[in-house]
Design a protein around this motif. Structure first.
Motif, PDB file in Angstrom:
ATOM      1  N   THR A  41       7.214  18.763 -10.622  1.00 48.28           N
ATOM      2  CA  THR A  41       8.359  18.217  -9.884  1.00 48.28           C
ATOM      3  C   THR A  41       8.142  16.745  -9.587  1.00 48.28           C
ATOM      4  OG1 THR A  41       8.768  20.374  -8.877  1.00 48.28           O
ATOM      5  CG2 THR A  41       9.824  18.488  -7.854  1.00 48.28           C
ATOM      6  N   GLY A  42       7.324  16.436  -8.606  1.00 51.82           N
ATOM      7  CA  GLY A  42       7.077  15.042  -8.264  1.00 51.82           C
ATOM      8  C   GLY A  42       6.162  14.914  -7.068  1.00 51.82           C
ATOM      9  N   SER A  43       6.110  13.715  -6.526  1.00 50.54           N
ATOM     10  CA  SER A  43       5.253  13.427  -5.375  1.00 50.54           C
ATOM     11  C   SER A  43       6.006  12.572  -4.377  1.00 50.54           C
ATOM     12  CB  SER A  43       3.978  12.698  -5.823  1.00 50.54           C
ATOM     13  OG  SER A  43       3.260  13.463  -6.775  1.00 50.54           O
ATOM     14  N   VAL A  44       5.519  12.603  -3.132  1.00 53.32           N
ATOM     15  CA  VAL A  44       6.100  11.775  -2.076  1.00 53.32           C
ATOM     16  C   VAL A  44       5.100  10.675  -1.719  1.00 53.32           C
ATOM     17  CG1 VAL A  44       6.925  11.692   0.310  1.00 53.32           C
ATOM     18  CG2 VAL A  44       7.487  13.650  -1.140  1.00 53.32           C
ATOM     19  N   PHE A  45       5.594   9.443  -1.705  1.00 58.24           N
ATOM     20  CA  PHE A  45       4.777   8.286  -1.352  1.00 58.24           C
ATOM     21  C   PHE A  45       5.407   7.579  -0.153  1.00 58.24           C
ATOM     22  CE2 PHE A  45       4.086   9.051  -5.837  1.00 58.24           C
ATOM     23  CZ  PHE A  45       2.720   8.824  -6.035  1.00 58.24           C
ATOM     24  N   LEU A  46       4.546   7.107   0.749  1.00 59.43           N
ATOM     25  CA  LEU A  46       4.987   6.299   1.880  1.00 59.43           C
ATOM     26  C   LEU A  46       4.449   4.894   1.701  1.00 59.43           C
ATOM     27  CD1 LEU A  46       4.127   8.858   4.728  1.00 59.43           C
ATOM     28  CD2 LEU A  46       6.275   8.624   3.459  1.00 59.43           C
ATOM     29  N   THR A  47       5.326   3.918   1.861  1.00 60.69           N
ATOM     30  CA  THR A  47       4.935   2.522   1.635  1.00 60.69           C
ATOM     31  C   THR A  47       4.773   1.779   2.948  1.00 60.69           C
ATOM     32  OG1 THR A  47       6.227   2.543  -0.419  1.00 60.69           O
ATOM     33  CG2 THR A  47       5.556   0.390   0.425  1.00 60.69           C
ATOM     34  N   TYR A  48       3.692   0.987   3.036  1.00 60.54           N
ATOM     35  CA  TYR A  48       3.498   0.089   4.174  1.00 60.54           C
ATOM     36  C   TYR A  48       2.827  -1.189   3.672  1.00 60.54           C
ATOM     37  CZ  TYR A  48      -1.480   1.418   4.374  1.00 60.54           C
ATOM     38  OH  TYR A  48      -2.800   1.617   4.078  1.00 60.54           O
TER      39      TYR A  48
ATOM     40  N   ARG B 244       0.837  -1.184   0.000  1.00 57.95           N
ATOM     41  CA  ARG B 244       0.000   0.000   0.000  1.00 57.95           C
ATOM     42  C   ARG B 244       0.882   1.247   0.000  1.00 57.95           C
ATOM     43  NH1 ARG B 244      -2.729  -3.677  -0.817  1.00 57.95           N
ATOM     44  NH2 ARG B 244      -4.698  -4.343   0.164  1.00 57.95           N
ATOM     45  N   TYR B 245       0.387   2.285  -0.665  1.00 57.83           N
ATOM     46  CA  TYR B 245       1.082   3.570  -0.678  1.00 57.83           C
ATOM     47  C   TYR B 245       0.169   4.644  -0.105  1.00 57.83           C
ATOM     48  CZ  TYR B 245       3.972   1.238  -4.255  1.00 57.83           C
ATOM     49  OH  TYR B 245       4.769   0.364  -4.941  1.00 57.83           O
ATOM     50  N   LEU B 246       0.768   5.593   0.564  1.00 52.72           N
ATOM     51  CA  LEU B 246       0.072   6.807   0.977  1.00 52.72           C
ATOM     52  C   LEU B 246       0.729   7.967   0.238  1.00 52.72           C
ATOM     53  CD1 LEU B 246      -0.318   6.349   4.851  1.00 52.72           C
ATOM     54  CD2 LEU B 246      -2.152   6.366   3.149  1.00 52.72           C
TER      55      LEU B 246
END
Length: 218
Positions: free
Chosen positions: A187-194, A177-179
């Motif tokens: 530019t871009g995006s930040v994703f957090l993985t769990y 899953r990504y948040l």
């Protein structure tokens, strides 16, 4: 009978003369014995040194620069020449997948990626990620590069949602899953993985792609 008054006056004169001389002598002696003028007192003024200038302290309202943002992570920026970014990070290209390079630092893995087939020359960075094993992060405070809100490896999902109430959850392959928490046009995006069923953030990714790939080197 006439009285001769001259002798008494002469006698008085003779008697007064010694007294007068003694008085003059006493006056002269008194003048000689007069105390000398007092020695003037010299007063020295000591100027106390000025207080040192106060040392400026950082403002309590200042916000530290984020290590993980939509523009990149640490010294690696999205859109930077790939070879230069790899050299700056001290990363080593992956032999089987030359579009990837990695390095270990401070208990996490740093991964830098460029397109497998690049349309630009030189090729540029389109993804930079830090990751660690969820087992290694269990029971430890957040570590590694942080976002502006203090989210990093080891953060919990509820902490992320508190810091980023507008975070968007994205389902990937299997239980990944990504948040998506931050995005910046151009530019871009930040994703957090769990992992589904867990709550530990084990990867932080900045990328110009729609989302992090499930596997970069299959």
């Amino acid at each position: 009978m006439d009285i001769d008054t001259r002798r008494p006056r002469a006698r008085s004169a003779r008697i007064l003369s010694p007294l007068f001389g003694a008085a003059v002598t006493a006056a002269l002696l008194a003048g000689c014995a007069a105390p000398a003028s007092p020695t003037p007192t010299v007063t020295q003024t000591v100027t106390a040194p000025a207080d040192p200038a106060p040392t400026s302290s950082p403002s309590a309202s200042s916000t530290p620069t984020a290590d993980a943002s939509p523009s990149g992570i640490g010294d690696v920026e999205l859109g930077a020449p790939y070879d230069e970014a790899v050299a700056v990070a001290g990363a080593t290209p992956v032999e089987a997948c030359p579009w990837l390079a990695s390095a270990e630092a401070d208990g996490y893995m740093l991964t830098i990626q460029r397109p497998e087939v690049s349309e630009q020359d030189p090729a540029v960075v389109d993804l930079v990620q830090v990751s660690a094993s969820p087992v290694e992060l269990e029971g430890k405070p957040a570590a590694g590069p942080m976002t502006a809100e203090g989210v990093g490896l080891g953060s919990r999902v509820d902490e992320v949602l508190t810091a980023y109430p507008d975070a968007v959850e994205i389902e990937s392959v299997g239980d990944r899953r990504y948040l998506a928490i931050e995005s910046e046009p151009g530019t871009g995006s930040v994703f957090l993985t769990y992992t589904a069923g867990g709550d530990i953030i084990w990867a932080v990714t900045a990328t110009s792609l729609d989302e992090p790939p499930y596997e970069s080197c299959g």
